[in-house]
Design a protein around this motif. Structure first.
Motif, PDB file in Angstrom:
ATOM      1  N   ASP A  56       0.809  -1.255  -0.163  1.00  0.00           N
ATOM      2  CA  ASP A  56       0.084   0.056   0.014  1.00  0.00           C
ATOM      3  C   ASP A  56       0.477   0.960   0.015  1.00  0.00           C
ATOM      4  N   SER A  57       0.944   2.862  -0.436  1.00  0.00           N
ATOM      5  CA  SER A  57       1.432   3.719  -0.398  1.00  0.00           C
ATOM      6  C   SER A  57       0.612   4.335   0.082  1.00  0.00           C
ATOM      7  N   TRP A  58       1.864   5.653   1.143  1.00  0.00           N
ATOM      8  CA  TRP A  58       1.473   6.075   2.041  1.00  0.00           C
ATOM      9  C   TRP A  58       1.967   7.684   2.314  1.00  0.00           C
ATOM     10  N   SER A  59       1.246   8.089   2.912  1.00  0.00           N
ATOM     11  CA  SER A  59       2.106  10.024   2.832  1.00  0.00           C
ATOM     12  C   SER A  59       1.799  10.525   4.226  1.00  0.00           C
ATOM     13  N   TYR A  60       2.298  11.511   4.170  1.00  0.00           N
ATOM     14  CA  TYR A  60       2.654  12.222   5.488  1.00  0.00           C
ATOM     15  C   TYR A  60       1.173  12.676   5.974  1.00  0.00           C
ATOM     16  N   ASP A  61      -0.644  11.831   5.621  1.00  0.00           N
ATOM     17  CA  ASP A  61      -1.043  13.090   6.152  1.00  0.00           C
ATOM     18  C   ASP A  61      -1.720  11.535   6.992  1.00  0.00           C
ATOM     19  N   MET A  62      -1.194  10.279   6.562  1.00  0.00           N
ATOM     20  CA  MET A  62      -1.349   9.624   7.687  1.00  0.00           C
ATOM     21  C   MET A  62      -0.290   8.572   8.092  1.00  0.00           C
ATOM     22  N   VAL A  63       0.871   9.232   8.218  1.00  0.00           N
ATOM     23  CA  VAL A  63       2.380   8.269   8.180  1.00  0.00           C
ATOM     24  C   VAL A  63       3.103   9.945   9.080  1.00  0.00           C
ATOM     25  N   LYS A  64       4.208   9.249  10.050  1.00  0.00           N
ATOM     26  CA  LYS A  64       4.967   9.658  10.571  1.00  0.00           C
ATOM     27  C   LYS A  64       6.213   9.686   9.497  1.00  0.00           C
ATOM     28  N   GLY A  65       6.882   8.201   9.691  1.00  0.00           N
ATOM     29  CA  GLY A  65       7.853   7.858   8.781  1.00  0.00           C
ATOM     30  C   GLY A  65       7.980   6.555   8.731  1.00  0.00           C
ATOM     31  N   ILE A  66       9.206   6.050   9.037  1.00  0.00           N
ATOM     32  CA  ILE A  66       9.759   4.657   8.441  1.00  0.00           C
ATOM     33  C   ILE A  66      11.619   4.291   8.347  1.00  0.00           C
TER      34      ILE A  66
END
Length: 205
Positions: A56-66
């Motif tokens: 799945d593709s995630w962005s800043y709107d839901m994710v802090k980082g990796i």
């Protein structure tokens, strides 16, 4: 014909690198996290809980980082707001060093294409900055590099990507020793990690 072939090879290499999944932990804005496999594509994180599942593709709107997990070290990326006059959306940057001053970096691999001249020899033709991020600590050559520093109480980081000596001297002006080292060239852009470590260990209150 040769140019088309070179372009094809570049696309093939870039896609191959970007398709590689590494063990990682993804961190969400709500404080939760999931272990799985991830990679970075432009400013998005591709993540899946198992190699059998579709990423799945995630962005800043839901994710802090990796955080990517390696055999001897980890590589941490976070979304950082660079300011409305720079890039309006938070950008995924590597957290190279954390402390009173945090060092961020974004390092992208450059692909150099070659063309055959009239004498039958290869010579540099075009350069392409790939979407493949590599770690600042990797020591890989032929890269495009962006460097930022940020204090804990600052809203946005400061770019050190141009006029390094002038900007670094101003940013670290509260540390006389560092300014002297910058002035004599002991601390250059290539040694920004050592500079930040020195500041956090010696100069930070």
């Amino acid at each position: 014909m040769i140019k088309k072939f070179i372009t094809f090879i570049f696309i093939l290499i870039a896609n191959f690198v970007l398709s590689q999944d590494q063990e990682a932990t993804i961190f969400f804005n709500d404080g939760s996290s999931i272990y799985g496999f991830g990679s970075i594509n432009k400013n998005n994180i591709l993540f899946r809980a198992s190699l059998d599942s579709k990423p799945d593709s995630w962005s800043y709107d839901m994710v802090k980082g990796i955080t990517f997990l390696g055999f001897e070290s980890t590589v941490k990326f976070e979304y950082v707001s660079l300011g409305e006059f720079s890039k309006p959306e938070p950008q995924l940057l590597e957290v190279v060093e954390e402390g009173n001053v945090t060092l961020y970096a974004r390092v992208s691999k450059i692909f150099q294409s070659f063309a055959i001249n009239s004498n039958g020899f290869n010579h540099p033709n075009n350069q392409f900055v790939t979407n493949n991020f590599v770690s600042y600590r990797s020591g890989i050559e032929n890269v495009a590099e962006e460097i930022y520093v940020k204090r804990v109480n600052e809203k946005h980081p400061t770019s050190l990507n141009s006029s390094f000596y002038k900007k670094a001297a101003k940013y670290f002006s509260d540390c006389e020793v560092i300014n002297k080292k910058i002035g004599i060239g002991e601390f250059s852009k290539n040694k920004i990690l050592e500079l930040v470590q020195y500041y956090n260990d010696i100069c930070a209150e």
